[in-house]
Design a protein around this motif. Structure first.
Motif, PDB file in Angstrom:
ATOM      1  N   GLY A  13       0.819  -1.199   0.000  1.00  0.00           N
ATOM      2  CA  GLY A  13       0.000   0.000   0.000  1.00  0.00           C
ATOM      3  C   GLY A  13       0.856   1.253   0.000  1.00  0.00           C
ATOM      4  N   THR A  14       0.243   2.381   0.298  1.00  0.00           N
ATOM      5  CA  THR A  14       0.906   3.687   0.293  1.00  0.00           C
ATOM      6  C   THR A  14       1.164   4.142   1.723  1.00  0.00           C
ATOM      7  OG1 THR A  14      -0.174   4.288  -1.784  1.00  0.00           O
ATOM      8  CG2 THR A  14       0.783   6.072  -0.495  1.00  0.00           C
ATOM      9  N   TYR A  15       2.414   4.418   2.038  1.00  0.00           N
ATOM     10  CA  TYR A  15       2.833   4.897   3.353  1.00  0.00           C
ATOM     11  C   TYR A  15       3.091   6.404   3.265  1.00  0.00           C
ATOM     12  CZ  TYR A  15       3.462   0.022   4.734  1.00  0.00           C
ATOM     13  OH  TYR A  15       3.266  -1.307   5.027  1.00  0.00           O
ATOM     14  N   ALA A  16       2.700   7.126   4.282  1.00  0.00           N
ATOM     15  CA  ALA A  16       2.854   8.582   4.321  1.00  0.00           C
ATOM     16  C   ALA A  16       3.799   8.973   5.446  1.00  0.00           C
ATOM     17  CB  ALA A  16       1.509   9.268   4.516  1.00  0.00           C
ATOM     18  N   CYS A  17       4.743   9.846   5.125  1.00  0.00           N
ATOM     19  CA  CYS A  17       5.686  10.377   6.108  1.00  0.00           C
ATOM     20  C   CYS A  17       5.339  11.846   6.355  1.00  0.00           C
ATOM     21  CB  CYS A  17       7.124  10.220   5.614  1.00  0.00           C
ATOM     22  SG  CYS A  17       8.360  10.917   6.745  1.00  0.00           S
ATOM     23  N   TRP A  18       4.979  12.175   7.573  1.00  0.00           N
ATOM     24  CA  TRP A  18       4.597  13.538   7.945  1.00  0.00           C
ATOM     25  C   TRP A  18       5.779  14.200   8.652  1.00  0.00           C
ATOM     26  CZ3 TRP A  18      -0.525  15.391   7.143  1.00  0.00           C
ATOM     27  CH2 TRP A  18      -1.394  14.450   6.620  1.00  0.00           C
ATOM     28  N   VAL A  19       6.213  15.344   8.106  1.00  0.00           N
ATOM     29  CA  VAL A  19       7.382  16.055   8.625  1.00  0.00           C
ATOM     30  C   VAL A  19       6.962  17.475   8.989  1.00  0.00           C
ATOM     31  CG1 VAL A  19       9.746  16.787   8.172  1.00  0.00           C
ATOM     32  CG2 VAL A  19       8.890  14.675   7.157  1.00  0.00           C
ATOM     33  N   ALA A  20       7.339  17.899  10.187  1.00  0.00           N
ATOM     34  CA  ALA A  20       7.067  19.262  10.652  1.00  0.00           C
ATOM     35  C   ALA A  20       8.393  19.984  10.811  1.00  0.00           C
ATOM     36  CB  ALA A  20       6.309  19.234  11.973  1.00  0.00           C
ATOM     37  N   GLY A  21       8.583  21.054  10.011  1.00  0.00           N
ATOM     38  CA  GLY A  21       9.794  21.848  10.071  1.00  0.00           C
ATOM     39  C   GLY A  21       9.602  23.123  10.862  1.00  0.00           C
ATOM     40  N   PRO A  22      10.638  23.941  10.927  1.00  0.00           N
ATOM     41  CA  PRO A  22      10.515  25.190  11.698  1.00  0.00           C
ATOM     42  C   PRO A  22       9.540  26.176  11.074  1.00  0.00           C
ATOM     43  CG  PRO A  22      12.619  25.070  10.543  1.00  0.00           C
ATOM     44  CD  PRO A  22      11.988  23.738  10.388  1.00  0.00           C
ATOM     45  N   LEU A  23       9.405  26.162   9.740  1.00  0.00           N
ATOM     46  CA  LEU A  23       8.511  27.102   9.076  1.00  0.00           C
ATOM     47  C   LEU A  23       7.431  26.416   8.255  1.00  0.00           C
ATOM     48  CD1 LEU A  23      11.112  29.740   7.795  1.00  0.00           C
ATOM     49  CD2 LEU A  23       9.700  29.863   9.860  1.00  0.00           C
ATOM     50  N   LEU A  24       7.769  25.277   7.648  1.00  0.00           N
ATOM     51  CA  LEU A  24       6.843  24.590   6.761  1.00  0.00           C
ATOM     52  C   LEU A  24       6.680  23.146   7.207  1.00  0.00           C
ATOM     53  CD1 LEU A  24       8.197  25.866   3.316  1.00  0.00           C
ATOM     54  CD2 LEU A  24       6.244  26.766   4.573  1.00  0.00           C
ATOM     55  N   ASN A  25       5.627  22.506   6.671  1.00  0.00           N
ATOM     56  CA  ASN A  25       5.398  21.081   6.858  1.00  0.00           C
ATOM     57  C   ASN A  25       5.417  20.403   5.496  1.00  0.00           C
ATOM     58  OD1 ASN A  25       5.043  21.562   9.604  1.00  0.00           O
ATOM     59  ND2 ASN A  25       2.817  21.743   9.420  1.00  0.00           N
ATOM     60  N   GLU A  26       5.720  19.111   5.501  1.00  0.00           N
ATOM     61  CA  GLU A  26       5.806  18.371   4.248  1.00  0.00           C
ATOM     62  C   GLU A  26       5.314  16.947   4.469  1.00  0.00           C
ATOM     63  OE1 GLU A  26       9.020  17.512   0.645  1.00  0.00           O
ATOM     64  OE2 GLU A  26       9.723  17.852   2.684  1.00  0.00           O
ATOM     65  N   THR A  27       4.639  16.406   3.452  1.00  0.00           N
ATOM     66  CA  THR A  27       4.151  15.032   3.485  1.00  0.00           C
ATOM     67  C   THR A  27       4.701  14.290   2.281  1.00  0.00           C
ATOM     68  OG1 THR A  27       2.100  15.763   4.558  1.00  0.00           O
ATOM     69  CG2 THR A  27       2.132  13.552   3.598  1.00  0.00           C
ATOM     70  N   LEU A  28       5.346  13.159   2.536  1.00  0.00           N
ATOM     71  CA  LEU A  28       5.915  12.332   1.481  1.00  0.00           C
ATOM     72  C   LEU A  28       5.182  10.994   1.443  1.00  0.00           C
ATOM     73  CD1 LEU A  28       9.716  12.958   2.143  1.00  0.00           C
ATOM     74  CD2 LEU A  28       8.218  14.168   0.579  1.00  0.00           C
ATOM     75  N   TYR A  29       5.003  10.469   0.222  1.00  0.00           N
ATOM     76  CA  TYR A  29       4.292   9.215   0.040  1.00  0.00           C
ATOM     77  C   TYR A  29       5.219   8.198  -0.626  1.00  0.00           C
ATOM     78  CZ  TYR A  29       0.213  12.129   0.938  1.00  0.00           C
ATOM     79  OH  TYR A  29      -0.688  12.994   1.508  1.00  0.00           O
TER      80      TYR A  29
END
Length: 501
Positions: free
Chosen positions: A350-366
């Motif tokens: 299936g599809t796994y999601a990585c949730w990242v929280a940075g100092p200014l922005l957030n990012e989601t990788l699949y």
């Protein structure tokens, strides 16, 4: 009176010792050392606290002496063509910014920065530097920004940037570089803090796409390669296409300037325009797709382009969140933010999601994981299976050939089962055991039995027979229908009727 006269003439010390006050103040001013807090700036320079601006002062050398408390020294837009080791009279421990752009600078000594160990910003842009020599900047252990764009640099020694463990930005655009030592970035130990590398507008014709793709996303986000005479190929297209999907700044901001040359095109074409274009007909590769087999152990990388990540977690296809490092089940979060899956099962796909929280922005990788529903054999097992299959096929062919060409044909068996076998020709034994000759029988003879048993010849399977097989006397009872066959036949072995000799 005398008291008023003393004040009016500016004398001190009381009556009998008059001294002029103004000449004393002038003498103290002349004896004050230059470069102190109240000292004057070097000639043709402007000073503001610890900032010295000597820009556009038509200087051919660094002015001297320089105050030791100088923190920022601007010598841009002058004629300082050579920077020797003794350009500074002594150690400038407070200097953290040195600006030498637009000077026609063509020579920099390898010992030129020994007196400024705490320099953090160095601007050598828009000069005439042609090469970066060995260990040129090795004395600048605290350097963070290095500007070398708009020079004539064609050779870069791989040791020129040694000991720059804090370097964050390196600008080498608008030079003549045909090859850059990317091994400086490969393992991350030479320039561990580097977050921006500008190689635009140089003479790079090919790129090691595999090495660039292996770089972390936060470095590829600011890896500028536009304006180079690159040769078009599909790996280059896929590298740029991945950058566009990831919204990397180096691709999105300069998408129109990312061009390459085709042998059949008179002018450079856009790299992203190679999709489906002849003669290459390139296609985009799928992003972050991992294939595995049952029972395997795989690691999913969270290749974020953010620096200074504050928090990070994974979400499985079933909606389960993996937050803590280690984990008790088949999914475990590693120290570098990757997700490790052990003993893969079909339901792990299936599809796994990585949730990242940075100092200014957030990012989601699949990351998409494909689990094949079979185990992967090792190379030796595959080789053994192939040999076994080949040997089996050969043996099957040999057995078929033996059956077709070496098995004897019994003509009596080729007939129908309802037709009894024809008796043999007359022989001595048949005349003794039977009153009626065999040739008097009504059953017609078969072609394969037409030879005389008394004649010299060979029997089945090439075995020689002296005489025919005698017919047994007629018997009555349940075994009356049994007949004695040839000694070589199978029935003679399993029959309980004695063989008559």
């Amino acid at each position: 009176d005398a008291r008023g006269q003393s004040v009016a003439t500016g004398s001190v010390g009381g009556p009998g010792a008059p001294l002029p006050l103004l000449p004393l103040l002038l003498a103290l001013a002349l004896l004050a050392p230059r470069g102190s807090a109240g000292g004057s700036c070097p000639p043709r320079c402007v000073c503001a606290s610890n900032i010295l601006s000597c820009s556009q002062a038509v200087l051919s050398s660094v002015p001297a002496p320089l105050p030791r408390f100088t923190a920022v020294l601007d010598l841009s837009h002058n004629n300082v063509s050579r920077l020797r080791a003794d350009w500074a009279p002594g150690r400038l421990a407070h200097l953290h910014a040195l600006l030498l752009s637009h000077n026609g600078l063509s020579f920099v000594s390898t010992e030129a920065f020994a007196h400024v160990p705490h320099l953090r910003h160095l601007d050598l842009s828009s000069n005439r530097l042609r090469a970066l020599e060995e260990n040129l900047f090795s004395d600048l252990a605290e350097l963070e920004v290095l500007l070398l764009y708009n020079n004539e640099i064609s050779a870069v020694d791989r040791t020129a940037f040694d000991n720059l463990s804090r370097l964050r930005k390196l600008y080498l655009g608008q030079n003549r570089i045909a090859r850059f030592p990317l091994e400086l970035l490969r393992d991350g130990s030479r320039l561990p803090q580097l977050a921006l590398l500008d190689l635009s507008a140089n003479r790079l014709r090919s790129l090691p796409v595999g090495e660039l793709q292996a770089l972390p996303a936060w470095l590829r986000d600011r890896l500028y390669l536009h304006g180079n005479p690159l040769a078009c190929d599909c790996p280059l297209f896929q590298l740029v296409a991945r950058g566009r999907r990831r919204r990397l700044s180096a691709v999105v901001d300069f998408q129109e300037e990312l061009r390459c040359s085709l042998p059949t095109a008179p002018a450079p074409v856009g790299i992203l325009a190679l999709a489906g274009r002849q003669p290459l007909n390139c296609s985009e590769a799928r992003e972050a797709v991992l294939e595995a087999h049952l029972g395997d152990t795989v690691t999913l990388s969270c290749d974020t382009r953010l620096r200074g990540v504050r928090s990070q977690h994974w979400v499985t296809p079933g909606g389960e969140r993996v937050l803590e490092e280690g984990g008790n089940g088949s999914a475990a979060l590693l120290a570098n933010g990757s997700l490790q899956l052990r003993a893969l099962r079909p339901e792990d796909a299936g599809t796994y999601a990585c949730w990242v929280a940075g100092p200014l922005l957030n990012e989601t990788l699949y990351v998409e994981l494909l689990v094949h529903n079979f185990t992967l054999h090792g190379p030796h097992d595959t080789l053994n299976t192939a040999y076994t299959t080949l040997v089996g096929c050969i043996l099957s062919v040999v057995l078929v050939l033996i059956y077709l060409y070496l098995t004897p044909c019994r003509c009596c068996c080729c007939r129908g089962a309802d037709k009894p076998p024809a008796p043999r020709d007359d022989s001595i034994n048949s005349s003794v055991l039977s009153a009626t000759p065999n040739h008097a029988a009504a059953v017609p003879r078969e072609p394969c039995r037409s030879r005389s048993a008394s004649a010299t010849g060979s029997g089945q399977n090439g075995r020689f027979k002296v005489g025919g097989t005698p017919q047994p006397p007629p018997r009555h009872g349940p075994k009356a229908q049994r007949k004695v066959s040839d000694p070589d036949s199978v029935s003679s072995v399993f029959s309980d009727t004695p063989i008559v000799v």
